[in-house]
Design an enzyme around this catalytic site. Structure first.
Site, mmCIF file in Angstrom:
data_model
loop_
_atom_site.group_PDB
_atom_site.id
_atom_site.type_symbol
_atom_site.label_atom_id
_atom_site.label_comp_id
_atom_site.label_asym_id
_atom_site.label_seq_id
_atom_site.Cartn_x
_atom_site.Cartn_y
_atom_site.Cartn_z
ATOM 1 N N SER A 1 -33.705 -9.377 17.948
ATOM 2 C CA SER A 1 -32.714 -9.973 17.972
ATOM 3 C C SER A 1 -31.682 -9.918 17.058
ATOM 4 O O SER A 1 -31.382 -8.742 17.451
ATOM 5 C CB SER A 1 -32.722 -11.925 17.300
ATOM 6 O OG SER A 1 -32.023 -12.630 17.507
ATOM 7 N N HIS B 1 -38.169 -14.904 23.484
ATOM 8 C CA HIS B 1 -37.655 -14.059 22.702
ATOM 9 C C HIS B 1 -38.685 -13.260 21.880
ATOM 10 O O HIS B 1 -38.123 -12.263 21.360
ATOM 11 C CB HIS B 1 -36.497 -14.996 22.289
ATOM 12 C CG HIS B 1 -35.495 -14.576 20.284
ATOM 13 N ND1 HIS B 1 -34.710 -13.741 21.712
ATOM 14 C CD2 HIS B 1 -35.172 -14.470 19.701
ATOM 15 C CE1 HIS B 1 -33.474 -12.975 20.281
ATOM 16 N NE2 HIS B 1 -34.338 -13.653 19.149
ATOM 17 N N ASP C 1 -36.749 -15.373 27.704
ATOM 18 C CA ASP C 1 -35.747 -15.668 26.400
ATOM 19 C C ASP C 1 -34.399 -15.767 27.428
ATOM 20 O O ASP C 1 -33.214 -15.485 27.910
ATOM 21 C CB ASP C 1 -35.130 -14.516 26.280
ATOM 22 C CG ASP C 1 -34.709 -14.365 24.630
ATOM 23 O OD1 ASP C 1 -34.003 -15.747 23.994
ATOM 24 O OD2 ASP C 1 -33.981 -13.466 23.890
#
Length: 425
Positions: free
Chosen positions: A166, A405, A348
């Site tokens: 991220s 994610h 995601d």
């Protein structure tokens, strides 16, 4: 939360093969941890988990320094590597106190760094101690790693790879570039070999632009919902184009709220996760906070409240949040010989695959044309297609099936193949 203990025989085996003088922290494995004053009033915390030779396929017949060192950087900015990455994704013990069979320490030494200053157990003792830009974050990380090598010089020659998720990927890219330059100029003794960017916030606006089409094509919204979300996306895009960065961050948040209202709540990190209507509270966040500020804090002998400054970190970096780091990845490809990996989970939303592919395809680097024409191959584990990979030279991109994610937690089989490829087995 219960703790685990090595038997005396196990400990003797570990020390004889591992040749380390580690401490016992939280759990039944060898660890080391420390604080680094990276700038005045800025205390950065790192927590090393040595590879566990007893769980390795080689049955412990190696020194721990023969295994690569993987550095894990969490996102946010403000999320904690020692907390989220460790207990929610890839550490040896999960949030429920169970031993994780796919932990990375079965095969690698893993260094969790609470970064930027103010994340997790890292803390600022004054407002000026917080990092305000991505470059300052990278400089802090480099100072942290210098101290790490000073304390544990045995790792200087160990092949080292930065892995991130991220917003951590945005920080990792600049950290890797800065570190490589220092290493090349012999300003730091180390063996940095590569960086892996997982579902990374490299081009924020490309991610945001992908949201409405992604939700429409997966059946999460209808045309009316698409139009409402797209209107908010266009406002965010305009702010980015005009470099109104703080406003762009505010509009990013507003766009997320529009999506939440239209779909009556969705898990931005995995669109197939079950969610209750209008329930924005995650009970596991509360469990993690309790664990870190009780058993873990006590075991490590710390007197800092874990996560106390995390929200402040995001606020301080909000003006930097929507700025892209694509040019940094281009420099990594054009100016270094590091292995550059990008991987993305198909479920995601926050950093959706179409947005990642958009900035990857637009990269300007010497191998661009040959990478574009390279064959996209399947990643097969135990006769199951876990994803796809495309590569040329030192650049690799992985598409991961059945993952959101958090790829290390959602598809550990695919993640294991990525790490094996990254570290060349």
């Amino acid at each position: 939360m219960f703790k685990f203990f090595f038997t005396v025989i196990s400990l003797i085996i570990f020390l004889s093969h591992g040749q380390v003088h580690a401490r016992k922290g939280y759990g039944n494995y060898e660890q080391e941890w420390d604080y680094v004053t990276v700038r005045p009033n800025a205390q950065m915390f790192w927590w090393l988990h040595y590879v566990n030779p007893l769980n390795s396929s080689t049955n412990g017949n190696f020194s721990v320094y023969e295994k690569p060192l993987l550095i894990w950087l969490q996102g946010g900015p403000g999320a904690s590597s020692t907390g989220y990455g460790n207990f929610e994704e890839l550490g040896p013990i999960d949030l429920d106190g169970n031993q994780r069979n796919h932990t990375w320490i079965n095969d690698y030494n893993v260094l969790f760094i609470d970064n930027p200053i103010g994340s997790g157990f890292s803390h600022a003792e004054s407002f000026s101690a917080y990092a305000k830009t991505n470059l300052e974050i990278a400089e802090d990380l480099l100072e942290c790693i210098r101290n790490f090598y000073y304390k544990l010089p045995e790792f200087i020659d160990v092949p080292t790879y930065i892995t991130a998720e991220s917003y951590g990927g945005k920080m990792a890219a600049e950290f890797a570039l800065l570190w490589f330059k220092e290493q090349k100029e012999k300003k730091i003794e180390s063996n940095l070999k590569g960086v892996a960017l997982g579902d990374s916030w490299i081009s924020p606006i490309d991610s945001v632009i992908s949201w409405a089409p992604f939700l429409l094509n997966t059946g999460m919204i209808d045309i009316r919902g698409y139009d409402l979300i797209q209107k908010s996306i266009e406002a965010t895009k305009l702010a980015v184009e005009q470099e109104r960065w703080q406003e762009a961050t505010n509009l990013w948040g507003r766009t997320e709220n529009v999506i939440m209202e239209i779909v009556n709540n969705i898990d931005f990190y995995n669109i197939l996760e079950k969610k209750k209507p209008n329930d924005y509270f995650d009970i596991r966040d509360e469990l993690l906070d309790k664990l870190m500020n009780s058993d873990v804090k006590e075991a490590l002998g710390l007197n800092v409240t874990w996560g106390e400054q995390s929200s402040r970190v995001f606020s301080i970096l909000s003006g930097d949040f929507m700025k892209p780091a694509v040019h940094i990845v281009e420099r990594l490809l054009n100016e270094t010989n590091l292995e550059i990996f990008v991987f993305t989970g198909q479920l995601d939303l926050i950093v959706a695959t179409p947005g990642t592919l958009a900035w990857v395809e637009a990269l300007k680097w010497h191998g661009k044309k040959k990478w574009e024409t390279s064959e996209r191959k399947t990643v097969v584990v135990d006769n199951i297609i876990e994803g796809y990979v495309k590569e040329y030279s030192n650049f690799k991109m992985y598409w991961i099936n059945r993952s959101g994610h958090m790829v290390p937690a959602d598809n550990p089989s695919a993640m294991k193949q990525i790490l094996k490829h990254l570290t060349k087995g």
